[in-house]
Enzyme design. Structure first.
Site, PDB file in Angstrom:
ATOM      1  N   GLY A 172       0.817  -1.210   0.000  1.00 30.74           N
ATOM      2  CA  GLY A 172       0.000   0.000   0.000  1.00 30.74           C
ATOM      3  C   GLY A 172       0.848   1.255   0.000  1.00 30.74           C
ATOM      4  N   ARG A 230       3.701   6.355   1.969  1.00 26.45           N
ATOM      5  CA  ARG A 230       4.034   7.772   2.160  1.00 26.45           C
ATOM      6  C   ARG A 230       3.497   8.637   1.038  1.00 26.45           C
ATOM      7  NH1 ARG A 230       9.173   8.963  -0.437  1.00 26.45           N
ATOM      8  NH2 ARG A 230       9.931   7.122  -1.521  1.00 26.45           N
ATOM      9  N   LYS A 249       3.658  12.824  -2.486  1.00 30.20           N
ATOM     10  CA  LYS A 249       4.610  11.784  -2.104  1.00 30.20           C
ATOM     11  C   LYS A 249       5.508  12.348  -1.011  1.00 30.20           C
ATOM     12  CE  LYS A 249       7.565   8.227  -4.092  1.00 30.20           C
ATOM     13  NZ  LYS A 249       8.138   7.687  -5.350  1.00 30.20           N
ATOM     14  N   GLY A 274       6.353   8.129   6.844  1.00 33.07           N
ATOM     15  CA  GLY A 274       5.541   8.630   5.741  1.00 33.07           C
ATOM     16  C   GLY A 274       6.130   9.820   5.020  1.00 33.07           C
ATOM     17  N   ARG A 313      -1.716  -0.422  -9.972  1.00 30.35           N
ATOM     18  CA  ARG A 313      -0.486  -1.193 -10.199  1.00 30.35           C
ATOM     19  C   ARG A 313      -0.829  -2.676 -10.359  1.00 30.35           C
ATOM     20  NH1 ARG A 313       3.253   1.941  -6.760  1.00 30.35           N
ATOM     21  NH2 ARG A 313       2.113   3.760  -6.025  1.00 30.35           N
ATOM     22  N   ASP A 362       4.639  -4.192  -7.434  1.00 31.80           N
ATOM     23  CA  ASP A 362       3.892  -3.054  -6.903  1.00 31.80           C
ATOM     24  C   ASP A 362       4.383  -1.735  -7.486  1.00 31.80           C
ATOM     25  OD1 ASP A 362       6.092  -3.986  -5.042  1.00 31.80           O
ATOM     26  OD2 ASP A 362       5.813  -1.958  -4.287  1.00 31.80           O
ATOM     27  N   ASN A 363       5.463  -1.774  -8.261  1.00 31.94           N
ATOM     28  CA  ASN A 363       5.962  -0.571  -8.928  1.00 31.94           C
ATOM     29  C   ASN A 363       5.658  -0.573 -10.419  1.00 31.94           C
ATOM     30  OD1 ASN A 363       7.049   0.278  -6.495  1.00 31.94           O
ATOM     31  ND2 ASN A 363       9.076  -0.556  -6.917  1.00 31.94           N
TER      32      ASN A 363
END
EC number: 2.7.7.-
Length: 493
Positions: free
Chosen positions: A81, A84, A103, A116, A173, A244-245
């Site tokens: 998830g 940050r 971000k 974060g 993603r 996840d990227n």
């Protein structure tokens, strides 16, 4: 900014609502006019600064962090998830909507004991590489701005926090689909809901039925192959190709320890955490397919396995065709459709294999002779392909190897009617300037030591016109000094 909230309103249970924490003494470090135009903004102002630094609420923003999982360095992590990054919503622009995310906006339920925050150095690097890739025509997320502060944060030592304002056509993603496939224990309802949403929002030409799902996955395979072909052609190493990227749209995002090649090296590793070279430059095409296979597994409840396999089997062909298209433009090879005589599919395949061999031999020479990738390709803009001499030869140690290659190269290029026009075409395909790690580091050091962002702004201007000569900026095209050679970055951010 005018927001819509389709993800927030239609996908309850796919995120957690969380409000960003303000940073103190916010100030603009960088701003992208080009990115601003995408969401209908003009110049930065004080009110916008306070909104994007989380000191004021942005009108119409919802503020949420998305949940997903992913394979990290080959191992599955069931819950990741946005740790940050906090999304405000989809900003409506003149040609479509873009997610706006802070971000470094503070902790979320997915921060995994982190604070974060993003440190200034990572925020600056993401801002610059977003500008650089966009100008190189590589599919990418964008960075609207980078905002500095005087808020201290601790990593290996004390640093200052910053926020990158990221724009992405979507933040969905591969890892989103993995999360709902693995966590719902065979219940495909949420997975189907996510696929339907993705198609309706980003593939509106497709239907949300079996035929549409099949075509959608095929298009995801194609766009991923195209993105990675672009990376290989410009010498870009992402560094952290975890699932996840990986954007479902085939856009580059989640920048960490990325790097552009200086000296060409197939096995170049830009991430000091990548001890086995899983994400080395030359491994990226294979990892792209590996990641697509992980995505395909999640789609088995709604797409037939044979259809998934058929789509995956198109990946290598699409990757090669896109790479050939880009490299032919760089080296001055005619494209098959430019041939005065039509050639059939078998002849096209044969030509493609020969061209790939020539490209591979050239990059092999660059690696053996330890030559700079970008600067070497830029030399083709000064080349007369009918001449027996090439200035590229002057840099070679293996002269015999180069001469053999150059003869084959000349034969492939053939006769050039207008050499000046041919050279201009090469310069429009081969950038003079890239974001070398040492240049980004110099800009970061100037901010850290003196609060001076002038180097960042100068570098941003340069990278927005990478194909232009910009003779006054000649030093930025040189190979790195000794201290800047082979800089390897960490995931620490």
């Amino acid at each position: 900014m005018q927001f819509k909230q389709d993800f927030f309103e239609q996908l309850e249970g796919f995120y957690s609502q969380v409000y960003p924490l303000p940073i103190s003494n916010p100030h603009w470090l960088g701003w992208s006019d080009d990115a601003a135009q995408l969401i209908g903004l003009e110049k930065p102002n004080a009110e916008l600064l306070m909104q994007l630094s989380a000191n004021y609420a942005a009108p119409g923003a919802s503020y949420y962090a998305q949940v997903y999982s992913g394979h990290q360095f080959g191992g599955y992590t069931p819950r990741l998830g946005d740790g940050r990054s906090i999304i405000l919503g989809e900003a409506i622009g003149p040609n479509g909507a873009w997610d706006v995310a802070l971000k470094g906006g503070g902790p979320t339920p997915y921060s995994r004991q982190g604070d974060g925050r993003a440190v200034m150095r990572s925020a600056v690097r993401e801002f610059l590489v977003s500008e650089a890739l966009a100008a190189l025509n590589v599919p990418t997320s964008r960075a609207l701005a980078v905002i500095g502060s005087d808020l201290p944060v601790w990593r290996e030592s004390q640093e200052t926090a910053a926020i990158t304002v990221r724009l992405a056509k979507s933040h969905i993603r591969f890892g989103h689909f993995e999360y709902f496939f693995h966590s719902e224990q065979g219940d495909a309802a949420k997975l189907t809901q996510l696929v339907n949403f993705t198609i309706q929002q980003h593939f509106p030409h497709l239907s949300t039925d079996a035929a549409g799902y099949k075509q959608w996955f095929y298009e995801v395979v194609q766009s991923t192959a195209k993105m990675i072909a672009h990376w290989q052609s410009v010498g870009f190493a992402h560094g952290v190709m975890n699932t996840d990227n990986m954007s479902i749209l085939g856009d580059t995002f989640d920048f960490g320890p990325f790097a552009f090649l200086d000296t060409f090296k197939e096995g170049f590793i830009c991430n000091h955490s990548d001890h086995e070279g899983r994400y080395a430059f030359g491994q990226q095409p294979g990892i792209g397919l590996w990641n697509l296979k992980r995505l395909a597994q999640t789609l088995t409840p709604i797409i037939e396995s044979d259809d998934l396999i058929a789509a995956l089997n198109t990946y290598q062909f699409e990757l090669v065709q896109q790479y050939l298209l880009l490299m032919r433009a760089k080296l001055g090879f005619s494209q098959p459709n430019q041939s005065p005589n039509a050639i059939n599919a078998e002849e096209q395949a044969d030509l493609g294999n020969k061209d790939l061999q020539l490209v591979g031999q050239l990059t092999g020479l660059l690696e053996t002779n330890q030559l700079d990738y970008t600067n070497s390709l830029r030399r083709f803009g000064q080349l007369d392909p009918s001449s027996a001499h090439s200035s590229l030869r002057d840099d070679m140690v293996d002269l015999a190897g180069f001469d053999t290659w150059y003869q084959a190269y000349q034969s492939r290029v053939g006769e050039v009617a207008d050499v000046n026009a041919w050279q201009c075409e090469r310069n429009s395909a081969n950038p003079k300037y890239i974001l070398r790690n040492y240049l980004a580091q110099e800009a970061i050091i100037a901010i850290e030591e003196n609060g001076d962002n002038s180097k960042l702004l100068q570098l941003q201007q340069l990278l927005q016109r990478p194909f232009d000569e910009q003779s006054e900026m000649e030093d930025f095209a040189k190979r790195p000094p000794q201290w800047g050679q082979g800089l390897i970055m960490s995931c620490s951010s």
